[in-house]
Motif scaffolding. Sequence first.
Motif, PDB file in Angstrom:
ATOM      1  N   LEU A  27     -86.460 -21.806   9.156  1.00 49.09           N
ATOM      2  CA  LEU A  27     -86.906 -21.869   8.256  1.00 49.09           C
ATOM      3  C   LEU A  27     -85.362 -22.284   6.603  1.00 49.09           C
ATOM      4  O   LEU A  27     -84.333 -21.798   7.072  1.00 49.09           O
ATOM      5  CB  LEU A  27     -87.932 -21.078   6.820  1.00 49.09           C
ATOM      6  N   PRO A  28     -84.821 -23.278   6.428  1.00 51.12           N
ATOM      7  CA  PRO A  28     -86.338 -24.251   5.751  1.00 51.12           C
ATOM      8  C   PRO A  28     -86.923 -25.108   7.077  1.00 51.12           C
ATOM      9  O   PRO A  28     -85.813 -25.873   7.687  1.00 51.12           O
ATOM     10  CB  PRO A  28     -86.240 -24.444   4.937  1.00 51.12           C
ATOM     11  N   VAL A  29     -88.573 -25.843   7.121  1.00 53.29           N
ATOM     12  CA  VAL A  29     -88.728 -26.307   8.081  1.00 53.29           C
ATOM     13  C   VAL A  29     -89.648 -27.767   7.497  1.00 53.29           C
ATOM     14  O   VAL A  29     -89.951 -27.376   6.322  1.00 53.29           O
ATOM     15  CB  VAL A  29     -89.490 -25.816   9.173  1.00 53.29           C
ATOM     16  N   ARG A  30     -88.744 -28.858   8.178  1.00 52.25           N
ATOM     17  CA  ARG A  30     -90.113 -30.088   7.435  1.00 52.25           C
ATOM     18  C   ARG A  30     -90.947 -30.025   7.860  1.00 52.25           C
ATOM     19  O   ARG A  30     -90.809 -30.395   9.118  1.00 52.25           O
ATOM     20  CB  ARG A  30     -89.713 -31.428   7.924  1.00 52.25           C
ATOM     21  N   ARG A  31     -92.384 -30.395   7.626  1.00 51.54           N
ATOM     22  CA  ARG A  31     -93.496 -29.624   8.297  1.00 51.54           C
ATOM     23  C   ARG A  31     -93.535 -31.880   8.821  1.00 51.54           C
ATOM     24  O   ARG A  31     -93.246 -32.514   8.105  1.00 51.54           O
ATOM     25  CB  ARG A  31     -94.748 -30.014   7.154  1.00 51.54           C
ATOM     26  N   GLY A  32     -94.577 -31.789   9.674  1.00 57.91           N
ATOM     27  CA  GLY A  32     -94.499 -33.721  10.742  1.00 57.91           C
ATOM     28  C   GLY A  32     -93.479 -34.221  10.879  1.00 57.91           C
ATOM     29  O   GLY A  32     -93.727 -35.177  11.283  1.00 57.91           O
ATOM     30  N   LEU A  33     -92.809 -33.526  10.567  1.00 57.08           N
ATOM     31  CA  LEU A  33     -91.280 -34.481  11.658  1.00 57.08           C
ATOM     32  C   LEU A  33     -90.848 -33.262  12.823  1.00 57.08           C
ATOM     33  O   LEU A  33     -90.621 -33.662  13.812  1.00 57.08           O
ATOM     34  CB  LEU A  33     -90.484 -34.395  10.256  1.00 57.08           C
ATOM     35  N   VAL A  34     -90.588 -31.996  12.262  1.00 54.26           N
ATOM     36  CA  VAL A  34     -90.213 -30.626  13.157  1.00 54.26           C
ATOM     37  C   VAL A  34     -91.191 -30.580  13.961  1.00 54.26           C
ATOM     38  O   VAL A  34     -91.230 -30.538  15.660  1.00 54.26           O
ATOM     39  CB  VAL A  34     -89.077 -29.864  12.767  1.00 54.26           C
ATOM     40  N   VAL A  35     -92.357 -29.767  13.376  1.00 60.44           N
ATOM     41  CA  VAL A  35     -93.292 -29.092  13.901  1.00 60.44           C
ATOM     42  C   VAL A  35     -94.558 -29.868  13.031  1.00 60.44           C
ATOM     43  O   VAL A  35     -94.729 -30.202  12.103  1.00 60.44           O
ATOM     44  CB  VAL A  35     -93.134 -28.002  13.958  1.00 60.44           C
ATOM     45  N   VAL A  92     -85.005 -23.080  23.345  1.00 63.46           N
ATOM     46  CA  VAL A  92     -84.569 -22.827  22.147  1.00 63.46           C
ATOM     47  C   VAL A  92     -84.934 -24.760  22.028  1.00 63.46           C
ATOM     48  O   VAL A  92     -84.407 -25.138  23.294  1.00 63.46           O
ATOM     49  CB  VAL A  92     -83.528 -22.532  21.725  1.00 63.46           C
ATOM     50  N   ARG A  93     -85.756 -24.934  21.328  1.00 63.33           N
ATOM     51  CA  ARG A  93     -86.352 -27.086  21.565  1.00 63.33           C
ATOM     52  C   ARG A  93     -85.656 -27.351  20.033  1.00 63.33           C
ATOM     53  O   ARG A  93     -85.850 -27.089  19.533  1.00 63.33           O
ATOM     54  CB  ARG A  93     -87.291 -26.733  21.262  1.00 63.33           C
ATOM     55  N   TRP A  94     -84.297 -28.580  20.798  1.00 61.38           N
ATOM     56  CA  TRP A  94     -84.447 -29.162  19.634  1.00 61.38           C
ATOM     57  C   TRP A  94     -85.493 -30.210  19.159  1.00 61.38           C
ATOM     58  O   TRP A  94     -86.267 -29.785  19.860  1.00 61.38           O
ATOM     59  CB  TRP A  94     -83.456 -30.384  20.512  1.00 61.38           C
ATOM     60  N   ALA A  95     -85.489 -30.547  18.112  1.00 60.25           N
ATOM     61  CA  ALA A  95     -86.454 -31.057  16.991  1.00 60.25           C
ATOM     62  C   ALA A  95     -85.964 -32.310  15.889  1.00 60.25           C
ATOM     63  O   ALA A  95     -84.457 -31.938  15.610  1.00 60.25           O
ATOM     64  CB  ALA A  95     -86.820 -30.374  16.416  1.00 60.25           C
ATOM     65  N   PRO A  96     -86.503 -33.430  16.239  1.00 61.29           N
ATOM     66  CA  PRO A  96     -85.827 -34.311  15.513  1.00 61.29           C
ATOM     67  C   PRO A  96     -85.762 -34.173  13.855  1.00 61.29           C
ATOM     68  O   PRO A  96     -86.050 -33.334  12.879  1.00 61.29           O
ATOM     69  CB  PRO A  96     -87.527 -35.691  15.317  1.00 61.29           C
ATOM     70  N   ALA A 100     -80.087 -43.288  13.276  1.00 58.00           N
ATOM     71  CA  ALA A 100     -81.307 -43.784  14.718  1.00 58.00           C
ATOM     72  C   ALA A 100     -80.750 -43.093  15.988  1.00 58.00           C
ATOM     73  O   ALA A 100     -82.259 -43.137  16.398  1.00 58.00           O
ATOM     74  CB  ALA A 100     -80.102 -44.970  14.838  1.00 58.00           C
ATOM     75  N   PHE A 101     -80.593 -42.103  16.347  1.00 60.62           N
ATOM     76  CA  PHE A 101     -80.234 -41.229  17.398  1.00 60.62           C
ATOM     77  C   PHE A 101     -81.973 -40.577  16.930  1.00 60.62           C
ATOM     78  O   PHE A 101     -82.436 -40.269  17.776  1.00 60.62           O
ATOM     79  CB  PHE A 101     -79.571 -39.977  18.019  1.00 60.62           C
ATOM     80  N   LEU A 102     -81.654 -39.886  16.106  1.00 61.89           N
ATOM     81  CA  LEU A 102     -83.228 -39.084  15.860  1.00 61.89           C
ATOM     82  C   LEU A 102     -84.435 -39.888  15.136  1.00 61.89           C
ATOM     83  O   LEU A 102     -85.463 -39.258  15.801  1.00 61.89           O
ATOM     84  CB  LEU A 102     -82.602 -38.191  14.470  1.00 61.89           C
ATOM     85  N   SER A 103     -84.424 -40.812  15.166  1.00 59.37           N
ATOM     86  CA  SER A 103     -85.828 -41.715  14.161  1.00 59.37           C
ATOM     87  C   SER A 103     -85.622 -41.939  16.204  1.00 59.37           C
ATOM     88  O   SER A 103     -86.956 -42.227  16.537  1.00 59.37           O
ATOM     89  CB  SER A 103     -85.297 -42.978  14.024  1.00 59.37           C
ATOM     90  N   ASP A 104     -85.248 -42.208  16.933  1.00 59.25           N
ATOM     91  CA  ASP A 104     -84.762 -42.344  19.076  1.00 59.25           C
ATOM     92  C   ASP A 104     -85.870 -41.173  18.980  1.00 59.25           C
ATOM     93  O   ASP A 104     -86.357 -41.385  20.083  1.00 59.25           O
ATOM     94  CB  ASP A 104     -84.328 -42.878  19.394  1.00 59.25           C
ATOM     95  N   HIS A 105     -85.639 -40.363  19.356  1.00 59.69           N
ATOM     96  CA  HIS A 105     -86.744 -39.084  19.269  1.00 59.69           C
ATOM     97  C   HIS A 105     -87.562 -38.564  18.315  1.00 59.69           C
ATOM     98  O   HIS A 105     -87.441 -37.047  18.476  1.00 59.69           O
ATOM     99  CB  HIS A 105     -85.423 -38.014  19.641  1.00 59.69           C
ATOM    100  N   LEU A 106     -88.187 -38.806  17.873  1.00 58.52           N
ATOM    101  CA  LEU A 106     -89.486 -38.386  16.895  1.00 58.52           C
ATOM    102  C   LEU A 106     -90.582 -37.849  17.929  1.00 58.52           C
ATOM    103  O   LEU A 106     -91.045 -36.755  17.459  1.00 58.52           O
ATOM    104  CB  LEU A 106     -90.470 -39.688  16.191  1.00 58.52           C
ATOM    105  N   ASP A 107     -90.455 -38.101  18.806  1.00 52.17           N
ATOM    106  CA  ASP A 107     -91.211 -37.639  19.991  1.00 52.17           C
ATOM    107  C   ASP A 107     -91.178 -35.702  20.526  1.00 52.17           C
ATOM    108  O   ASP A 107     -92.060 -35.298  21.372  1.00 52.17           O
ATOM    109  CB  ASP A 107     -91.530 -38.499  21.344  1.00 52.17           C
ATOM    110  N   TRP A 108     -89.228 -35.515  20.031  1.00 48.25           N
ATOM    111  CA  TRP A 108     -89.324 -34.374  20.372  1.00 48.25           C
ATOM    112  C   TRP A 108     -90.637 -33.058  19.314  1.00 48.25           C
ATOM    113  O   TRP A 108     -89.723 -31.771  19.266  1.00 48.25           O
ATOM    114  CB  TRP A 108     -87.942 -33.899  20.047  1.00 48.25           C
ATOM    115  N   MET A 109     -90.990 -33.728  17.983  1.00 47.65           N
ATOM    116  CA  MET A 109     -91.966 -32.791  17.606  1.00 47.65           C
ATOM    117  C   MET A 109     -92.831 -31.938  17.889  1.00 47.65           C
ATOM    118  O   MET A 109     -93.346 -31.791  19.269  1.00 47.65           O
ATOM    119  CB  MET A 109     -92.130 -33.291  16.122  1.00 47.65           C
ATOM    120  N   VAL A 110     -92.376 -30.776  17.590  1.00 54.62           N
ATOM    121  CA  VAL A 110     -93.419 -29.714  18.140  1.00 54.62           C
ATOM    122  C   VAL A 110     -94.861 -29.685  17.273  1.00 54.62           C
ATOM    123  O   VAL A 110     -95.154 -29.452  16.839  1.00 54.62           O
ATOM    124  CB  VAL A 110     -93.185 -28.238  18.328  1.00 54.62           C
TER     125      VAL A 110
END
Length: 350
Positions: free
Chosen positions: A307-315, A188-192, A280-290
Motif C-alpha cells: 500500500l498505497p495501491v491503485r485499484r483496477g490497475l495494479v490489482v 513477488v509479482r511485478w504490476a503495472p 510506454a513500457f508500463l502501458s504495454d504491460h497492463l495485462d500484468w494487473m493481478v
Amino acid sequence: MSVGDVATSNDLKHLLSLRDLDHDEWEKLLHHAQLLAGPRGREPLLAGRRFGQIFLNPSLRTRTAFEVACWDLGAHAVYLQPGTGLWELEYRKDVSMTGAAAEHVQEAIGVLGRMLDGIGMRSFAEMEDAAEDAEDPVLSAVAAASSVPVLNLESAMDHPHQGLADALTLRRHLGDARRPARKVKVVVRWAPHVKPLPMAVPHAAVLAFARDGHEVVLAHPSGCGLDGGVLSRAVELAGEAGGSIEVMHDKDAAMDGAKVVYAKSWGPRYLYGKQDAACAFLSDHLDWMVTADDMARTDDGAFMHCLPVRRGLVVEDAVLDSSRSLVLEQGSARLDVQKATLCRAMGVEP
Ligand code: CP
C-alpha cells in the motif's frame, strides 16, 4: 560511502537495509514486534526519548505508525519535512550550494543528533542513474553525519520496516509468528502503474521472504530486473534459510501453486531518466494487473501489497476485497515492527 559501509562503521543501532541484519537480529526484531503487539507495547518503555522523522516523500503508514509507536511507548515524535517545514537539504559533499538547498545534512543532522535519540529518513530513488541510486546517497549521507541511530523509512534501495512487517504478516497468516511455520511458494509479482516507481519495496520483499526460507519466485516482464547486488544477497540468505529464488517472465506459470502473491510495480532500470519510454513500457504491460483469474491459479493463495495501491490497475477490486487479501494486516503490522525497531535503536529490551 554506501549504506553498507555506514552500517558497519560504528556501533550505532542503525537500521538501513535488510541486507545488513544478521539472523539473530532479524529473529529478535520479529519476536519483539510480536511481543509489542500485545499489552507490553503500551508501556512507557521509551519514556523521555525523542524520535525525529524526516520525510522527503509522502507517507501514510510509515509516519502514522512511528507517531503512534512513540505515543504508545512514552516517547515524543517530531515530524520534519525539508522544503516546506524546514530548510531544503543538500546531501552531496564538495558542492557549491547555489541551488534550493539552504542547509547541508552535515549541520542539520549534527544539530538534530544533539536533540534527538533517533532519526528516521525517507528518501526515494531519483531513478535517473541506477549506479547512484544503488549507493543510497541521501540515506548514506544522513547516517554518516548522525551521532544517533538512523532508521530507513524507505530509501532508494530498501524499505526494511515494510519487509519486516511483511514477514511478520506472512508468519501470522501461516499460523506461527515466532518462526516461518511452513516454507511456501511466494510470488513477488511485478504490476503495472501510471508512472515508473522505485525498487525499494520489491527489494525488501525478496530479502524478507528469502530470510524466512520461502520458495520465492520473482515474476516480472523482461527488462524489469531488480538490483543485482540485492538479488545476490537474497540468494545468499535464501540458501542459508533453506529457501530459493527463481526469476520468471511468464506471469501465468508463476502463479501455479503459489501460497502468496505479493504485487508491486517498479520501473525498468534501462529506462531510468526516460519518463515517456518508461510510461510506454508500463502501458504495454497492463495485462500484468493481478486478477481473480490469476488468483484462481494459485493454491488458495493470499494477496499482499505494501500500500498505497491503485485499484483496477495494479490489482482488481475483487482480489483486494476478498478474504484472501492481507493488505490491512500488513499495514497494522507496521506499528508492531516499528515499536520493535525504535526499542532496538534506543537500546531498550522490550
Ligand atoms: N507502505 C508504506 O510505506 O506506506 P506509506 O508510503 O504510506 O508510508
